[in-house]
Design a protein around this motif. Structure first.
Motif, PDB file in Angstrom:
ATOM      1  N   THR A  44      55.561 -11.377  26.294  1.00  0.00           N
ATOM      2  CA  THR A  44      54.239 -11.763  25.824  1.00  0.00           C
ATOM      3  C   THR A  44      53.629 -10.598  25.063  1.00  0.00           C
ATOM      4  OG1 THR A  44      54.037 -13.079  27.812  1.00  0.00           O
ATOM      5  CG2 THR A  44      52.026 -12.687  26.573  1.00  0.00           C
ATOM      6  N   GLY A  45      52.836 -10.885  24.042  1.00  0.00           N
ATOM      7  CA  GLY A  45      52.253  -9.815  23.241  1.00  0.00           C
ATOM      8  C   GLY A  45      53.139  -9.508  22.062  1.00  0.00           C
ATOM      9  N   GLY A  46      53.697 -10.562  21.492  1.00  0.00           N
ATOM     10  CA  GLY A  46      54.696 -10.406  20.445  1.00  0.00           C
ATOM     11  C   GLY A  46      54.148  -9.891  19.135  1.00  0.00           C
ATOM     12  N   CYS A  47      55.055  -9.524  18.286  1.00  0.00           N
ATOM     13  CA  CYS A  47      54.767  -9.035  16.948  1.00  0.00           C
ATOM     14  C   CYS A  47      54.801 -10.201  15.961  1.00  0.00           C
ATOM     15  CB  CYS A  47      55.830  -8.027  16.539  1.00  0.00           C
ATOM     16  SG  CYS A  47      55.744  -6.441  17.382  1.00  0.00           S
ATOM     17  N   PRO A  48      54.092 -10.057  14.842  1.00  0.00           N
ATOM     18  CA  PRO A  48      54.180 -11.093  13.812  1.00  0.00           C
ATOM     19  C   PRO A  48      55.530 -11.021  13.102  1.00  0.00           C
ATOM     20  CG  PRO A  48      52.838  -9.266  13.039  1.00  0.00           C
ATOM     21  CD  PRO A  48      53.162  -8.988  14.482  1.00  0.00           C
ATOM     22  N   GLY A  49      55.975 -12.139  12.592  1.00  0.00           N
ATOM     23  CA  GLY A  49      57.199 -12.168  11.806  1.00  0.00           C
ATOM     24  C   GLY A  49      58.435 -12.419  12.629  1.00  0.00           C
ATOM     25  N   ALA A  50      59.566 -12.114  12.042  1.00  0.00           N
ATOM     26  CA  ALA A  50      60.869 -12.338  12.676  1.00  0.00           C
ATOM     27  C   ALA A  50      61.436 -11.017  13.181  1.00  0.00           C
ATOM     28  CB  ALA A  50      61.832 -12.941  11.662  1.00  0.00           C
ATOM     29  N   ARG A  51      62.122 -11.086  14.301  1.00  0.00           N
ATOM     30  CA  ARG A  51      62.762  -9.877  14.824  1.00  0.00           C
ATOM     31  C   ARG A  51      63.940  -9.558  13.914  1.00  0.00           C
ATOM     32  NH1 ARG A  51      64.015  -9.795  20.999  1.00  0.00           N
ATOM     33  NH2 ARG A  51      64.983 -11.731  20.399  1.00  0.00           N
ATOM     34  N   VAL A  52      63.944  -8.341  13.352  1.00  0.00           N
ATOM     35  CA  VAL A  52      65.005  -7.931  12.433  1.00  0.00           C
ATOM     36  C   VAL A  52      65.927  -6.897  13.054  1.00  0.00           C
ATOM     37  CG1 VAL A  52      63.714  -8.533  10.353  1.00  0.00           C
ATOM     38  CG2 VAL A  52      63.478  -6.234  11.323  1.00  0.00           C
ATOM     39  N   GLY A  53      65.587  -6.435  14.236  1.00  0.00           N
ATOM     40  CA  GLY A  53      66.460  -5.472  14.895  1.00  0.00           C
ATOM     41  C   GLY A  53      66.129  -5.298  16.358  1.00  0.00           C
ATOM     42  N   THR A  54      67.164  -5.152  17.163  1.00  0.00           N
ATOM     43  CA  THR A  54      67.032  -4.830  18.577  1.00  0.00           C
ATOM     44  C   THR A  54      68.037  -3.721  18.850  1.00  0.00           C
ATOM     45  OG1 THR A  54      66.457  -7.108  19.111  1.00  0.00           O
ATOM     46  CG2 THR A  54      67.182  -5.729  20.935  1.00  0.00           C
ATOM     47  N   TYR A  55      67.563  -2.618  19.402  1.00  0.00           N
ATOM     48  CA  TYR A  55      68.401  -1.446  19.605  1.00  0.00           C
ATOM     49  C   TYR A  55      68.302  -0.990  21.054  1.00  0.00           C
ATOM     50  CZ  TYR A  55      68.122  -1.661  14.595  1.00  0.00           C
ATOM     51  OH  TYR A  55      68.176  -2.108  13.304  1.00  0.00           O
ATOM     52  N   ARG A  56      69.432  -0.833  21.706  1.00  0.00           N
ATOM     53  CA  ARG A  56      69.483  -0.415  23.100  1.00  0.00           C
ATOM     54  C   ARG A  56      68.947   1.001  23.202  1.00  0.00           C
ATOM     55  NH1 ARG A  56      68.820  -2.750  27.290  1.00  0.00           N
ATOM     56  NH2 ARG A  56      70.026  -4.468  26.507  1.00  0.00           N
ATOM     57  N   LEU A  57      68.042   1.221  24.150  1.00  0.00           N
ATOM     58  CA  LEU A  57      67.474   2.544  24.405  1.00  0.00           C
ATOM     59  C   LEU A  57      68.073   3.113  25.677  1.00  0.00           C
ATOM     60  CD1 LEU A  57      65.438   4.782  23.766  1.00  0.00           C
ATOM     61  CD2 LEU A  57      63.684   3.413  24.877  1.00  0.00           C
ATOM     62  N   SER A  58      68.128   2.315  26.720  1.00  0.00           N
ATOM     63  CA  SER A  58      68.720   2.723  27.993  1.00  0.00           C
ATOM     64  C   SER A  58      69.311   1.480  28.647  1.00  0.00           C
ATOM     65  CB  SER A  58      67.654   3.351  28.900  1.00  0.00           C
ATOM     66  OG  SER A  58      66.748   2.364  29.358  1.00  0.00           O
ATOM     67  N   GLY A  59      69.761   1.620  29.872  1.00  0.00           N
ATOM     68  CA  GLY A  59      70.309   0.470  30.576  1.00  0.00           C
ATOM     69  C   GLY A  59      69.284  -0.597  30.883  1.00  0.00           C
ATOM     70  N   SER A  60      67.999  -0.236  30.833  1.00  0.00           N
ATOM     71  CA  SER A  60      66.957  -1.213  31.174  1.00  0.00           C
ATOM     72  C   SER A  60      65.818  -1.249  30.159  1.00  0.00           C
ATOM     73  CB  SER A  60      66.398  -0.911  32.570  1.00  0.00           C
ATOM     74  OG  SER A  60      65.803   0.369  32.578  1.00  0.00           O
ATOM     75  N   SER A  61      66.070  -0.781  28.936  1.00  0.00           N
ATOM     76  CA  SER A  61      65.030  -0.842  27.907  1.00  0.00           C
ATOM     77  C   SER A  61      65.666  -0.899  26.520  1.00  0.00           C
ATOM     78  CB  SER A  61      64.083   0.357  28.012  1.00  0.00           C
ATOM     79  OG  SER A  61      64.803   1.551  27.828  1.00  0.00           O
ATOM     80  N   HIS A  62      64.883  -1.388  25.575  1.00  0.00           N
ATOM     81  CA  HIS A  62      65.354  -1.468  24.197  1.00  0.00           C
ATOM     82  C   HIS A  62      64.176  -1.390  23.230  1.00  0.00           C
ATOM     83  CE1 HIS A  62      64.606  -5.733  25.273  1.00  0.00           C
ATOM     84  NE2 HIS A  62      64.243  -5.859  24.009  1.00  0.00           N
ATOM     85  N   ILE A  63      64.484  -1.202  21.956  1.00  0.00           N
ATOM     86  CA  ILE A  63      63.496  -1.148  20.875  1.00  0.00           C
ATOM     87  C   ILE A  63      63.605  -2.450  20.101  1.00  0.00           C
ATOM     88  CG2 ILE A  63      62.776   0.078  18.794  1.00  0.00           C
ATOM     89  CD1 ILE A  63      64.510   2.476  19.926  1.00  0.00           C
ATOM     90  N   GLU A  64      62.458  -3.035  19.755  1.00  0.00           N
ATOM     91  CA  GLU A  64      62.442  -4.241  18.923  1.00  0.00           C
ATOM     92  C   GLU A  64      61.648  -3.956  17.657  1.00  0.00           C
ATOM     93  OE1 GLU A  64      62.681  -7.610  22.431  1.00  0.00           O
ATOM     94  OE2 GLU A  64      60.879  -7.503  21.191  1.00  0.00           O
ATOM     95  N   ILE A  65      62.189  -4.399  16.515  1.00  0.00           N
ATOM     96  CA  ILE A  65      61.532  -4.228  15.222  1.00  0.00           C
ATOM     97  C   ILE A  65      61.399  -5.605  14.583  1.00  0.00           C
ATOM     98  CG2 ILE A  65      61.654  -3.165  12.944  1.00  0.00           C
ATOM     99  CD1 ILE A  65      63.341  -0.943  14.259  1.00  0.00           C
ATOM    100  N   TYR A  66      60.194  -5.882  14.083  1.00  0.00           N
ATOM    101  CA  TYR A  66      59.875  -7.174  13.457  1.00  0.00           C
ATOM    102  C   TYR A  66      59.409  -6.932  12.029  1.00  0.00           C
ATOM    103  CZ  TYR A  66      59.880  -9.116  18.165  1.00  0.00           C
ATOM    104  OH  TYR A  66      60.240  -9.516  19.428  1.00  0.00           O
TER     105      TYR A  66
END
Length: 151
Positions: A44-66
């Motif tokens: 919840t609390g999403g970004c506008p647009g389409a997700r263009v990238g998801t990058y693993r940061l750790s075993g339990s977290s990641h980065i999302e770019i829209y």
């Protein structure tokens, strides 16, 4: 012997009684049910647009770019935790060739950010993120993504 009118009346009443049940059943099928937990799904609390990238940061977290073409190009970034306990999260981003820099950090249950930039068409962004397995910001996993996602 039964009167045929009584049988017809019973059938009509049964149909009337079952009609609300049928309507309720049909309505319940239209109610969306939550999907199975997908750790890469946007919280919840999403970004506008389409997700263009998801990058693993750790075993339990990641980065999302829209990215969205709205407002001369809009980039949005967040660091997402796949756990529900409070932990230290940080997201930082800049638009290359500009002085635009933004960040968010703190103890969060689901994500740091989102941070959003407009006017990013034909520009690249750089992103850095940190996530800890707990509340101590000294014990973090870091990742940098330079000149990424050029709009």
């Amino acid at each position: 012997m039964e009167n045929p009118m009584d049988i017809k009346r019973i059938s009509s009443n049964a149909a009337l009684i079952s009609a609300p049940a049928v309507i309720a059943l049909a309505a319940s099928l239209l109610i969306p049910t939550p999907a199975a937990a997908d750790p890469m799904a946007p919280p919840t609390g999403g970004c506008p647009g389409a997700r263009v990238g998801t990058y693993r940061l750790s075993g339990s977290s990641h980065i999302e770019i829209y990215y969205s073409p709205a407002h001369g190009g809009t980039n949005c970034v967040k660091t997402v935790s796949e756990k529900t306990s409070r932990r230290y999260l940080r997201v930082w981003a800049t638009v290359l060739g500009t002085s635009k820099v933004n960040s968010d950090e703190g103890l969060y249950r689901s994500y740091a950010g989102p941070i959003t930039f407009t006017g990013t068409a034909r520009r690249c962004i750089s992103v850095a993120a940190k996530a800890s397995p707990g509340t101590n910001p000294a014990n973090v996993t870091k990742r940098s993504l330079d000149a990424l996602h050029c709009g």
